[in-house]
Design a protein around this motif. Sequence first.
Motif, PDB file in Angstrom:
ATOM      1  N   ALA A 158       0.918  -0.977   0.179  1.00 21.53           N
ATOM      2  CA  ALA A 158       0.081  -0.046   0.045  1.00 21.53           C
ATOM      3  C   ALA A 158       0.731   1.277   0.153  1.00 21.53           C
ATOM      4  CB  ALA A 158      -0.836  -0.054   1.361  1.00 21.53           C
ATOM      5  N   ARG A 159       1.982   1.289   0.933  1.00 18.43           N
ATOM      6  CA  ARG A 159       2.879   2.417   0.785  1.00 18.43           C
ATOM      7  C   ARG A 159       3.519   2.607  -0.505  1.00 18.43           C
ATOM      8  NH1 ARG A 159       5.720   4.647   5.170  1.00 18.43           N
ATOM      9  NH2 ARG A 159       4.706   4.246   7.199  1.00 18.43           N
ATOM     10  N   ALA A 160       3.907   1.502  -0.962  1.00 20.53           N
ATOM     11  CA  ALA A 160       4.727   1.417  -2.195  1.00 20.53           C
ATOM     12  C   ALA A 160       3.650   2.033  -3.528  1.00 20.53           C
ATOM     13  CB  ALA A 160       5.343   0.139  -2.700  1.00 20.53           C
ATOM     14  N   THR A 161       2.615   1.658  -3.439  1.00 18.94           N
ATOM     15  CA  THR A 161       1.795   2.297  -4.512  1.00 18.94           C
ATOM     16  C   THR A 161       0.707   3.432  -4.292  1.00 18.94           C
ATOM     17  OG1 THR A 161       0.071   0.479  -3.659  1.00 18.94           O
ATOM     18  CG2 THR A 161       1.342  -0.149  -5.231  1.00 18.94           C
ATOM     19  N   SER A 162       1.234   4.276  -3.089  1.00 23.03           N
ATOM     20  CA  SER A 162       0.374   5.338  -2.449  1.00 23.03           C
ATOM     21  C   SER A 162      -1.058   4.892  -2.524  1.00 23.03           C
ATOM     22  CB  SER A 162       0.688   6.348  -3.605  1.00 23.03           C
ATOM     23  OG  SER A 162       2.041   6.535  -3.469  1.00 23.03           O
ATOM     24  N   SER A 163      -1.499   3.729  -2.013  1.00 27.85           N
ATOM     25  CA  SER A 163      -2.865   3.684  -2.052  1.00 27.85           C
ATOM     26  C   SER A 163      -3.215   3.096  -0.755  1.00 27.85           C
ATOM     27  CB  SER A 163      -3.250   2.308  -3.051  1.00 27.85           C
ATOM     28  OG  SER A 163      -2.403   1.159  -2.944  1.00 27.85           O
ATOM     29  N   SER A 164      -4.477   2.595  -0.372  1.00 30.45           N
ATOM     30  CA  SER A 164      -4.889   1.901   0.917  1.00 30.45           C
ATOM     31  C   SER A 164      -4.739   0.619   1.075  1.00 30.45           C
ATOM     32  CB  SER A 164      -6.294   2.447   1.399  1.00 30.45           C
ATOM     33  OG  SER A 164      -7.139   1.862   0.256  1.00 30.45           O
ATOM     34  N   ALA A 165      -4.606   0.045   2.412  1.00 29.15           N
ATOM     35  CA  ALA A 165      -4.443  -1.437   2.446  1.00 29.15           C
ATOM     36  C   ALA A 165      -5.649  -1.999   1.783  1.00 29.15           C
ATOM     37  CB  ALA A 165      -4.452  -1.985   3.905  1.00 29.15           C
ATOM     38  N   GLY A 166      -6.965  -1.396   2.057  1.00 26.14           N
ATOM     39  CA  GLY A 166      -8.157  -2.012   1.417  1.00 26.14           C
ATOM     40  C   GLY A 166      -8.084  -2.259  -0.136  1.00 26.14           C
ATOM     41  N   SER A 167      -7.571  -1.010  -0.677  1.00 26.71           N
ATOM     42  CA  SER A 167      -7.509  -1.069  -2.169  1.00 26.71           C
ATOM     43  C   SER A 167      -6.382  -2.509  -2.833  1.00 26.71           C
ATOM     44  CB  SER A 167      -6.906   0.132  -2.575  1.00 26.71           C
ATOM     45  OG  SER A 167      -6.448   0.240  -3.938  1.00 26.71           O
ATOM     46  N   VAL A 168      -5.413  -2.464  -2.002  1.00 23.40           N
ATOM     47  CA  VAL A 168      -4.435  -3.667  -2.229  1.00 23.40           C
ATOM     48  C   VAL A 168      -5.337  -4.922  -2.092  1.00 23.40           C
ATOM     49  CG1 VAL A 168      -2.230  -4.627  -1.499  1.00 23.40           C
ATOM     50  CG2 VAL A 168      -2.570  -2.086  -1.643  1.00 23.40           C
ATOM     51  N   LYS A 169      -5.834  -5.201  -1.042  1.00 22.25           N
ATOM     52  CA  LYS A 169      -6.459  -6.078  -0.746  1.00 22.25           C
ATOM     53  C   LYS A 169      -7.345  -6.677  -1.819  1.00 22.25           C
ATOM     54  CE  LYS A 169      -6.174  -6.456   4.374  1.00 22.25           C
ATOM     55  NZ  LYS A 169      -7.126  -6.237   5.484  1.00 22.25           N
ATOM     56  N   GLN A 170      -8.126  -5.574  -2.071  1.00 20.63           N
ATOM     57  CA  GLN A 170      -9.353  -5.696  -3.303  1.00 20.63           C
ATOM     58  C   GLN A 170      -8.645  -6.143  -4.617  1.00 20.63           C
ATOM     59  OE1 GLN A 170     -11.178  -2.025  -4.683  1.00 20.63           O
ATOM     60  NE2 GLN A 170     -13.473  -3.226  -4.461  1.00 20.63           N
ATOM     61  N   LYS A 171      -7.363  -5.428  -4.972  1.00 24.10           N
ATOM     62  CA  LYS A 171      -6.666  -5.654  -6.147  1.00 24.10           C
ATOM     63  C   LYS A 171      -6.205  -7.272  -6.127  1.00 24.10           C
ATOM     64  CE  LYS A 171      -5.235  -1.271  -7.455  1.00 24.10           C
ATOM     65  NZ  LYS A 171      -4.267  -0.114  -7.163  1.00 24.10           N
ATOM     66  N   ALA A 172      -5.716  -7.654  -5.078  1.00 21.39           N
ATOM     67  CA  ALA A 172      -5.038  -8.940  -4.643  1.00 21.39           C
ATOM     68  C   ALA A 172      -6.243  -9.972  -5.047  1.00 21.39           C
ATOM     69  CB  ALA A 172      -4.476  -9.104  -3.233  1.00 21.39           C
ATOM     70  N   HIS A 173      -7.553  -9.663  -4.196  1.00 17.03           N
ATOM     71  CA  HIS A 173      -8.374 -10.616  -4.284  1.00 17.03           C
ATOM     72  C   HIS A 173      -8.808 -10.764  -5.670  1.00 17.03           C
ATOM     73  CE1 HIS A 173     -12.088 -12.776  -2.940  1.00 17.03           C
ATOM     74  NE2 HIS A 173     -12.828 -11.697  -3.951  1.00 17.03           N
ATOM     75  N   ARG A 174      -9.157  -9.827  -6.613  1.00 17.16           N
ATOM     76  CA  ARG A 174      -9.632  -9.941  -8.012  1.00 17.16           C
ATOM     77  C   ARG A 174      -8.404 -10.621  -8.697  1.00 17.16           C
ATOM     78  NH1 ARG A 174     -11.850  -3.720  -8.637  1.00 17.16           N
ATOM     79  NH2 ARG A 174     -13.787  -4.115  -7.331  1.00 17.16           N
ATOM     80  N   ALA A 175      -7.336 -10.174  -8.442  1.00 18.20           N
ATOM     81  CA  ALA A 175      -6.138 -10.948  -9.209  1.00 18.20           C
ATOM     82  C   ALA A 175      -6.042 -12.601  -8.809  1.00 18.20           C
ATOM     83  CB  ALA A 175      -4.853 -10.566  -8.635  1.00 18.20           C
ATOM     84  N   TYR A 176      -6.394 -12.773  -7.666  1.00 15.94           N
ATOM     85  CA  TYR A 176      -6.440 -14.463  -7.406  1.00 15.94           C
ATOM     86  C   TYR A 176      -7.680 -15.118  -7.963  1.00 15.94           C
ATOM     87  CZ  TYR A 176      -3.245 -13.054  -3.699  1.00 15.94           C
ATOM     88  OH  TYR A 176      -1.960 -12.528  -3.130  1.00 15.94           O
ATOM     89  N   GLU A 177      -8.953 -14.285  -8.000  1.00 17.91           N
ATOM     90  CA  GLU A 177      -9.993 -14.990  -8.853  1.00 17.91           C
ATOM     91  C   GLU A 177      -9.466 -15.259 -10.184  1.00 17.91           C
ATOM     92  OE1 GLU A 177     -12.946 -15.667  -7.537  1.00 17.91           O
ATOM     93  OE2 GLU A 177     -12.118 -15.412  -5.611  1.00 17.91           O
ATOM     94  N   LYS A 178      -9.001 -14.292 -10.798  1.00 16.17           N
ATOM     95  CA  LYS A 178      -8.601 -14.390 -12.357  1.00 16.17           C
ATOM     96  C   LYS A 178      -7.505 -15.580 -12.472  1.00 16.17           C
ATOM     97  CE  LYS A 178      -8.369 -12.224 -16.405  1.00 16.17           C
ATOM     98  NZ  LYS A 178      -9.565 -12.250 -17.445  1.00 16.17           N
ATOM     99  N   LEU A 179      -6.693 -15.395 -11.638  1.00  9.84           N
ATOM    100  CA  LEU A 179      -5.697 -16.466 -11.697  1.00  9.84           C
ATOM    101  C   LEU A 179      -5.975 -17.780 -11.708  1.00  9.84           C
ATOM    102  CD1 LEU A 179      -2.628 -14.691 -10.032  1.00  9.84           C
ATOM    103  CD2 LEU A 179      -2.702 -15.078 -12.306  1.00  9.84           C
ATOM    104  N   ARG A 180      -7.066 -17.794 -10.645  1.00  7.82           N
ATOM    105  CA  ARG A 180      -7.546 -19.105 -10.499  1.00  7.82           C
ATOM    106  C   ARG A 180      -8.235 -19.811 -11.541  1.00  7.82           C
ATOM    107  NH1 ARG A 180     -10.263 -18.489  -5.376  1.00  7.82           N
ATOM    108  NH2 ARG A 180      -8.307 -18.727  -4.425  1.00  7.82           N
TER     109      ARG A 180
END
Lengths: 189, 245
Positions: A158-180
């Motif tokens: 979140a710090r590295a991308t200047s975003s919030s932890a919630g936004s990072v979690k959401q992106k990761a969740h969507r990415a895992y769904e797609k990767l799955r």
Amino acid sequence: MAIGSAPEPVPVDALESLMARYQQSDHHAATALIERVSPLLHRYFLFQISNRRYAEDLLQETWMRIHKARHTYRTGEPVLPWIFAIARHTGLDNYRKTRRLESRERQVEVLPEHPAARFAPAEPVTPDMNAILQALPDTQREVVVMLKVLGMTIDEVARATSSSAGSVKQKAHRAYEKLREVLVGAKRK
Amino acid sequence: MTPEQMDKIFAEAANRPVPPTEPPDLVQRVQAAVLKDLRPVRPLPAPWVLTLVFGAVAFLFAGGSALILGLNGLHALGQDQRAAIFTAVALGAWLAALAAVREMRPAGGRRLSSIAFATAAVAFPILFFLLFHGYTSQNLIREGIPCLVAGLCVSIPAAFVTAWVLRAGCVLSWRAAGVAAGTLCGLAGLGMLELHCPNLKAIHVLLWHVTVVLVSAALGFGAGWFADLRGASRPEDLGRFALGD
């Protein structure tokens, strides 16, 4: 340490401590920091662009920017987000620059004999993961690489991308769904 | 596929050794270039110090220019109006200053520049709508243009000072920094107009005073966009560690 002199043993320090000593012009700390962080940066760029030569250019440029910006690191704060914030902007700037150059390029019928190495065809280095990760949008791929390949925490990403932890979690969740979906599809094939 | 299986795939990718860089002495070359230019540096001041500096710049430009032009607006305002307006300007300026400070260092925190701008762009029209009355004016443009020009005459010089402060850091996105600094300096212009301009008609304040903030933020974005463009196309970005090819 003079260049070429015998290297002295470098104690295994936290990156934060090395960075703080690098700010104070400690040669050993600078050397150790570059040695320890360069493989991470190289891996990050390889997963972003899949071109080794280009990844090496970006690695060098990132270190140049880190060196210029070293006074902006705050002692005691995690150093990886600081470094990767610079790295991702280096990548973005170069992407924009390449796009601009490409938009100015003219189509030719015969390729020049020695095209610039920067635009050499992509050379996949980690074919499986790279191929799978290419299915993701850039922002999701970046988050997955930082979290899963580089081992950074959600807060660090979140710090590295200047975003919030919630936004990072959401992106990761969507990415895992797609990767799955991609991985299950690949297994069926 | 289970999450555990996916984690295993990621772990394998993470542990796969990166092939040696080519040319093989890349890391050594980077080290040599860094060590050649290694000098101690003074770390950037703490964020709260920088926030105070930005706040002081805005306060000095707004207050100083209002003192020079006259405090007619301040005298025309009621106690409640003064309290509401200047508290809102101070809060908006603090948020914009914080946003600018966060742009000064990599990984400086969640980006706030668009939030600061949106807050200023929405909060002030609502506030002025509630505080003032009068939606007709015979000389709307003739009375308004001097206010807009005066507000920008405060915000633009203040923007040069804030840009000078921003350059002390390492700004990765000049567009975001430009919006934050533009909003801050626009609020300085707005503050000056509220201190100086005795015209309390809602239509005048909404149209001409608030526009100073919007125009300043837009100019900040434009200047930042240009700076980002220049930064990305600067040839030395590529060359200093070049491998002699």
